[in-house]
Design an enzyme around this catalytic site. Structure first.
Site, mmCIF file in Angstrom:
data_model
loop_
_atom_site.group_PDB
_atom_site.id
_atom_site.type_symbol
_atom_site.label_atom_id
_atom_site.label_comp_id
_atom_site.label_asym_id
_atom_site.label_seq_id
_atom_site.Cartn_x
_atom_site.Cartn_y
_atom_site.Cartn_z
ATOM 1 N N ILE A 1 2.117 -3.165 11.166
ATOM 2 C CA ILE A 1 3.206 -2.546 10.399
ATOM 3 C C ILE A 1 2.978 -1.039 10.300
ATOM 4 C CG2 ILE A 1 4.403 -2.513 8.143
ATOM 5 C CD1 ILE A 1 4.743 -5.205 9.605
ATOM 6 N N ASN B 1 -1.962 -0.951 -4.716
ATOM 7 C CA ASN B 1 -2.778 -0.686 -3.529
ATOM 8 C C ASN B 1 -2.356 0.662 -2.951
ATOM 9 O OD1 ASN B 1 -3.082 -0.794 -0.422
ATOM 10 N ND2 ASN B 1 -4.318 -2.544 -1.057
ATOM 11 N N GLY C 1 0.803 -1.226 0.000
ATOM 12 C CA GLY C 1 0.000 0.000 0.000
ATOM 13 C C GLY C 1 0.835 1.275 0.000
ATOM 14 N N CYS D 1 -7.380 -0.351 6.673
ATOM 15 C CA CYS D 1 -6.282 -0.766 7.551
ATOM 16 C C CYS D 1 -6.588 -0.466 9.012
ATOM 17 C CB CYS D 1 -4.969 -0.091 7.163
ATOM 18 S SG CYS D 1 -3.636 -0.677 8.216
ATOM 19 N N GLY E 1 -8.180 -13.899 2.666
ATOM 20 C CA GLY E 1 -8.244 -14.180 4.099
ATOM 21 C C GLY E 1 -7.939 -15.631 4.396
ATOM 22 N N ASN F 1 -9.810 -7.380 4.662
ATOM 23 C CA ASN F 1 -8.558 -7.004 5.312
ATOM 24 C C ASN F 1 -8.523 -7.727 6.674
ATOM 25 O OD1 ASN F 1 -6.196 -5.519 6.189
ATOM 26 N ND2 ASN F 1 -6.747 -3.961 4.693
ATOM 27 N N THR F 2 -7.590 -7.376 7.510
ATOM 28 C CA THR F 2 -7.413 -8.107 8.774
ATOM 29 C C THR F 2 -8.475 -7.732 9.819
ATOM 30 O OG1 THR F 2 -5.868 -6.380 9.399
ATOM 31 C CG2 THR F 2 -4.931 -8.383 8.477
ATOM 32 N N THR G 1 -0.681 -13.979 4.179
ATOM 33 C CA THR G 1 0.189 -14.558 5.210
ATOM 34 C C THR G 1 0.913 -15.820 4.737
ATOM 35 O OG1 THR G 1 -1.250 -13.593 6.880
ATOM 36 C CG2 THR G 1 0.136 -15.419 7.607
#
Ligand SMILES: Cc1cc2nc3c(=O)[nH]c(=O)nc-3n(C[C@H](O)[C@H](O)[C@H](O)COP(=O)(O)O)c2cc1C
Length: 307
Positions: free
Chosen positions: A75, A103, A50, A134, A247, A196-197, A270
């Site tokens: 991060i 991104n 990103g 994020c 995901g 996203n997470t 991941t």
């Protein structure tokens, strides 16, 4: 006929992909880092880390914590900034015969517009992925991603400045993801990427301190896959534009789950840290599954969920 290879080609927002597999932003650097391990030309697309308008140093360390079946990261969207990316990172990507999806995010609404404008005229950029999701930094878009009105505003603004296909990446940290998906679609998204997470926290019981300097971070990896599959299923029902599922994809069968619920493409995040060549295995596995099932075109598989 028996040996004929199935067609894995898909199109997302006008971007033609050889197959539906691409890296998830932030887990693949700017592409070059993975060149020693895999053939970048076998990927459906390359999705880069990103970008923001100015370079960003990210959060203090420690900013990664492993958990059971996943990892937490904070991060903080560390990146080289859009101009350095265009000058120093794109020349390498230009030589690779794979579409590049960039991104990006903004610290403010205006910044989102400005980064979109700068990416608009770059021919090597096949499309952009707008991160409004994020969870690790206040200005990482989470504010835009959790409020459908704000999401609509930022997507509309970027749409105005951008002459490229626009993929909007959504956060799972909401009550009903289909509401933000519809808001993004109505404001001009050509495709939706989710998820996203998930915001999480881990504590060191000896020191009694959070394991991340940022206290909380984004949970990714296999732990989130069932949540992601459920959300992709919901978003596919809610919008007409193509959906990219992401995901916890670690193996070919994980990618197949997303395709079956209706994702037209998938991103692997991941898992790249566990095995840098995992996306090659996933592409091979999807192809092998198609052959085994007598599927000649991946579209026969996409959205084939039986309810
Ligand atoms: C270390 C790390 C950095 C990430 N950086 C970004 C980013 O810059 N932009 C973004 O949209 N998503 C970012 N993500 C989220 C991933 O792209 C992906 O949505 C998420 O990790 C879920 O997929 P996975 O379970 O396959 O990792 C990051 C994830 C990780 C683990």
């Amino acid at each position: 006929m028996k040996n004929k290879r199935p067609s894995l080609a898909v199109e997302i927002a006008g971007i033609k992909l050889k197959n539906p597999v691409m890296p998830a932003s932030g887990t693949f650097g700017y592409g070059e880092e993975y060149a020693p391990f895999i053939d970048l030309e076998r990927l459906g697309a390359i999705v880069t880390k990103g970008l923001s308008l100015a370079p960003k140093a990210g959060n203090p360390t420690p900013r990664i914590a492993e958990t059971i079946s996943g990892m937490l990261n904070a991060i903080g969207l560390q990146n080289v900034g859009v101009d350095a990316f265009i000058q120093h990172k794109l020349p390498f990507l230009r030589e690779i015969n794979t579409p590049v999806i960039v991104n990006f995010f903004g610290n403010t609404l205006d910044e989102y517009g400005e980064v979109a404008r700068r990416l608009s005229d770059i021919p090597e950029v096949a499309g952009v992925e707008l991160n409004i999701s994020c969870p690790n930094v206040k200005q990482g878009g989470i504010v835009f991603g959790t409020d459908p009105k704000a999401a609509s505003e930022v997507v509309g603004l970027v749409r105005k400045h951008l002459k490229k296909p626009l993929i909007v990446k959504l956060t799972p940290n909401v009550t009903d993801i289909s509401v933000t998906a519809r808001a993004a679609e109505e404001a001009g998204a050509d495709a939706i990427c989710c998820i996203n997470t998930l915001t999480g926290m881990a504590v060191d019981v000896k020191t009694r301190r959070p394991r991340l300097a940022n206290k909380t971070g984004g949970l990714s990896g296999p732990a989130i896959r069932p949540v992601a599959v459920r959300m992709v299923h919901q978003v596919v029902q809610a919008v007409k534009v193509p959906v990219i599922g992401v995901g916890g994809i670690m193996r070919p069968m994980d990618a197949l789950e997303f395709l079956i619920v209706g994702a037209k493409a998938v991103q692997v995040g991941t898992a790249n840290f566990v095995d840098p060549a995992v996306m090659m295995t996933i592409i091979d596995g999807i192809e092998a599954f198609c052959v085994e099932e007598g599927i000649t075109d991946i579209h026969q598989l996409i959205g084939s969920l039986q309810l």
